[in-house]
Design an enzyme around this catalytic site. Structure first.
Site, PDB file in Angstrom:
ATOM      1  N   GLY A  99       0.822  -1.206   0.000  1.00  0.00           N
ATOM      2  CA  GLY A  99       0.000   0.000   0.000  1.00  0.00           C
ATOM      3  C   GLY A  99       0.853   1.251   0.000  1.00  0.00           C
ATOM      4  O   GLY A  99       1.663   1.469  -0.885  1.00  0.00           O
ATOM      5  N   GLY A 100       0.679   2.064   1.038  1.00  0.00           N
ATOM      6  CA  GLY A 100       1.416   3.319   1.083  1.00  0.00           C
ATOM      7  C   GLY A 100       0.935   4.274   0.009  1.00  0.00           C
ATOM      8  O   GLY A 100      -0.012   4.000  -0.737  1.00  0.00           O
ATOM      9  N   THR A 101       1.602   5.396  -0.091  1.00  0.00           N
ATOM     10  CA  THR A 101       1.180   6.402  -1.062  1.00  0.00           C
ATOM     11  C   THR A 101       1.286   5.885  -2.488  1.00  0.00           C
ATOM     12  O   THR A 101       0.375   6.062  -3.300  1.00  0.00           O
ATOM     13  CB  THR A 101       2.026   7.679  -0.902  1.00  0.00           C
ATOM     14  OG1 THR A 101       2.031   8.084   0.466  1.00  0.00           O
ATOM     15  CG2 THR A 101       1.466   8.800  -1.741  1.00  0.00           C
ATOM     16  N   ALA A 102       2.395   5.211  -2.820  1.00  0.00           N
ATOM     17  CA  ALA A 102       2.587   4.727  -4.187  1.00  0.00           C
ATOM     18  C   ALA A 102       1.526   3.698  -4.565  1.00  0.00           C
ATOM     19  O   ALA A 102       0.933   3.760  -5.651  1.00  0.00           O
ATOM     20  CB  ALA A 102       3.981   4.135  -4.343  1.00  0.00           C
ATOM     21  N   LYS A 105       2.699  24.915  -1.664  1.00  0.00           N
ATOM     22  CA  LYS A 105       4.145  25.012  -1.891  1.00  0.00           C
ATOM     23  C   LYS A 105       4.392  25.793  -3.179  1.00  0.00           C
ATOM     24  O   LYS A 105       4.033  25.350  -4.265  1.00  0.00           O
ATOM     25  CB  LYS A 105       4.740  23.595  -1.988  1.00  0.00           C
ATOM     26  CG  LYS A 105       6.208  23.546  -2.378  1.00  0.00           C
ATOM     27  CD  LYS A 105       6.666  22.095  -2.508  1.00  0.00           C
ATOM     28  CE  LYS A 105       8.072  21.976  -3.072  1.00  0.00           C
ATOM     29  NZ  LYS A 105       8.510  20.577  -3.228  1.00  0.00           N
ATOM     30  N   GLU A 164      14.452  17.459  -4.585  1.00  0.00           N
ATOM     31  CA  GLU A 164      13.515  18.205  -5.420  1.00  0.00           C
ATOM     32  C   GLU A 164      12.110  17.589  -5.395  1.00  0.00           C
ATOM     33  O   GLU A 164      11.296  17.836  -6.281  1.00  0.00           O
ATOM     34  CB  GLU A 164      14.029  18.273  -6.865  1.00  0.00           C
ATOM     35  CG  GLU A 164      15.244  19.163  -7.054  1.00  0.00           C
ATOM     36  CD  GLU A 164      14.897  20.639  -7.190  1.00  0.00           C
ATOM     37  OE1 GLU A 164      13.695  20.968  -7.241  1.00  0.00           O
ATOM     38  OE2 GLU A 164      15.832  21.470  -7.245  1.00  0.00           O
TER      39      GLU A 164
END
Length: 517
Positions: free
Chosen positions: A10-13, A81, A359
């Site tokens: 899972g996670g964000t990716a 941002k 970045e």
């Protein structure tokens, strides 16, 4: 006939992939409707959840999913941002800092002036070339203004990105994806030797979970992090390290209190053996130190980070013990896999590679990989092919590898062009000759006082970072020969441009006032 796409991890990716691919595959032609997207993840494996930044690509994702900022930003403690301030990467300029904006339509006039000033400076004229002077986003960041205009004011088109809590973002996307039809399974791949079974042709056949459940799929997405359980471990795809180009292999993360007024920029401050990030969230500040363990121990890095983030008088013995308990230490495997798609496995996120977060390109590369995969999955060539889709895989791999290499070159340039002399780390980075031929050609052109735009375009490097970004980096570092002329542009020209930017900035709302608290 239904096809199954199984996302492992899972996670964000993982949840970005689930959300976007489910969305794309449902809305495409009849062949695309055959896909069922499933995500399996272990509830035992937590997400670090440090403050994270993005590029403007993340806005594109939410626009595609038709999710409003008001909804997701509040759920993920997110803020706006305008760009990144780089602090103390040089020792010889007037401020030793510069701002890297996201190029926007508004910047056409002032960016042209910026590039013209660079040309004059290369000719020896003593003219200002600091990026901060020429971009509206830099002014907004300096004054804690958001990239959103005030209610009732004219809209000014600006590109912008976000800061967010990565753990919250993963959870938010999980809720959205499952509500949209993604099947969610909680389970961990079994530790048994044959838990990942292969077909005779080397493709993955099935995964065994520790619950005893067997999972099969036509295509697997490996989102298992640095472990890369499917692509690297099961299929044996090799990992190509960037350690000779990028020295940093470790990081420490520590939260601190919310900043007020809330900055609308990421700050990257060079320290003795790497750099520290500061990411302002709605509810707290994410801080961290990316460094090389070859030059600094974990304990020394902790001490340096704590001194950088917190006031010295607050660092009592009890406070230091508390911070050491909170600090999260991370090992980074910097590089990329030799093949991002091999057999019936596509790697995504940390499984496919990682370039340090200087970045904020991690999710950008994830998104680009998902988009490229989507284009293949919905193509007639893929859906009509019986066996030979290797040309599609080869094109996919070439594209993603080039993207990783393009980002790497831009990040390497930050270290190669530094002028610090206070530690061996910075000296060694500057003296490091192990850079790509493409980057070498760009730097040679710059040092020869030639237009690097032509070199960047000829080498197809502008699809990763536009020309203006390269000029911001090199001019921001003050990477020029000493001026040989006292000639200056008339002061009224600069004053006119500054008034133009300041007048435009009056249309924008303070950062705190536009967050959906």
């Amino acid at each position: 006939m239904q096809k199954n796409l199984l996302i492992v991890g899972g996670g964000t990716a993982g949840w970005m992939a689930a959300s976007l691919l489910n969305h794309y595959l449902k809305r495409q032609g009849s062949s695309a409707h055959q896909w069922q997207v499933t995500l399996v993840e272990s509830p035992q494996i937590g997400i670090i959840g440090v403050g994270e930044g993005s590029t403007p690509q993340l806005k594109r994702m939410f626009d595609e999913l038709d999710i409003s900022e008001a909804e997701w930003m509040n759920a993920c403690s997110a803020s706006y941002k305008n760009g990144i301030s780089f602090i103390n990467w040089t020792e010889h300029t007037s401020s030793n800092r510069y701002f890297h904006p996201f190029p926007s339509p508004f910047d056409r006039q002032t960016a042209a002036a910026f590039l013209y000033h660079n040309k004059l400076r290369m000719q020896g004229m003593d003219v200002p070339v600091e990026p901060d002077t020429f971009f509206l986003s830099a002014y907004l960041a300096e004054h804690a203004l958001s990239p959103k205009t005030q209610v009732g004011k004219p809209q000014i088109p600006l590109n912008y990105a976000y800061h967010f809590d990565s753990a919250k973002l993963g959870n938010f996307l999980a809720e959205k994806a499952t509500a949209a039809g993604v099947k969610h399974i909680q389970g961990k791949i079994s530790s048994e030797k044959n838990a990942i079974a292969l077909h005779e042709n080397g493709h993955i056949k099935s995964l065994a979970l520790d619950t005893g459940e067997m999972l099969q799929a036509d295509l697997f997405l490996d989102c298992t992090g640095f472990q890369s359980l499917l692509l690297q471990k099961a299929l044996g795809v090799k990992f190509e390290s960037f350690a000779n180009n990028l020295f940093n292999d470790s990081a420490i993360a520590i939260p601190s209190e919310r900043l007020s007024p809330l900055p609308s920029e990421t700050r990257a401050t060079a320290l003795s053996a790497g750099w520290a990030w500061q990411i302002p969230l709605q509810n707290r500040t994410g801080n961290g130190y990316v460094y090389s363990s070859k030059y600094l121990s974990a304990e020394a890095a902790e001490a340096e980070l704590f001194s950088h983030v917190f006031e010295p008088e607050t660092l009592t013995p009890n406070k230091l013990d508390e911070l050491r308990e909170q600090a999260k230490h991370l090992d980074m495997n910097v590089g990329q896999v030799e093949k991002h798609w091999h057999k019936n496995v596509v790697a995504l996120g940390l499984s496919q590679g990682f370039i340090e977060p200087l970045e904020a390109t991690a999710l950008h590369l994830v998104h680009e990989t998902i988009l490229k995969l989507k284009n293949v999955l919905v193509s007639d060539e893929y859906n009509q092919a019986v066996a030979d889709i290797e040309p599609l895989k080869s094109e996919f791999n070439d594209d993603i590898r080039s993207r990783f290499e393009g980002v790497r070159d831009y990040i390497v340039c930050h270290y190669k062009m530094n002028t610090r002399t206070d530690s061996q780390y910075w000296i060694d980075n500057r003296n490091n000759a192990d850079i790509s031929d493409k980057l070498g050609a760009v730097l040679q052109a710059w040092q020869s006082e030639k237009d690097i735009g032509e070199i960047l375009e000829r080498q197809q490097m502008t699809s990763y970072y536009p020309i203006i970004s390269w000029y911001c980096l090199l001019a921001g570092y003050g990477a020029f020969k000493p001026a040989t002329s006292e000639n200056r542009l008339p002061a009224h020209q600069l004053n006119q441009m500054r008034r133009f930017i300041e007048n435009a900035a009056q249309q924008f709302a303070p950062h705190d006032s536009v967050l959906h608290l």
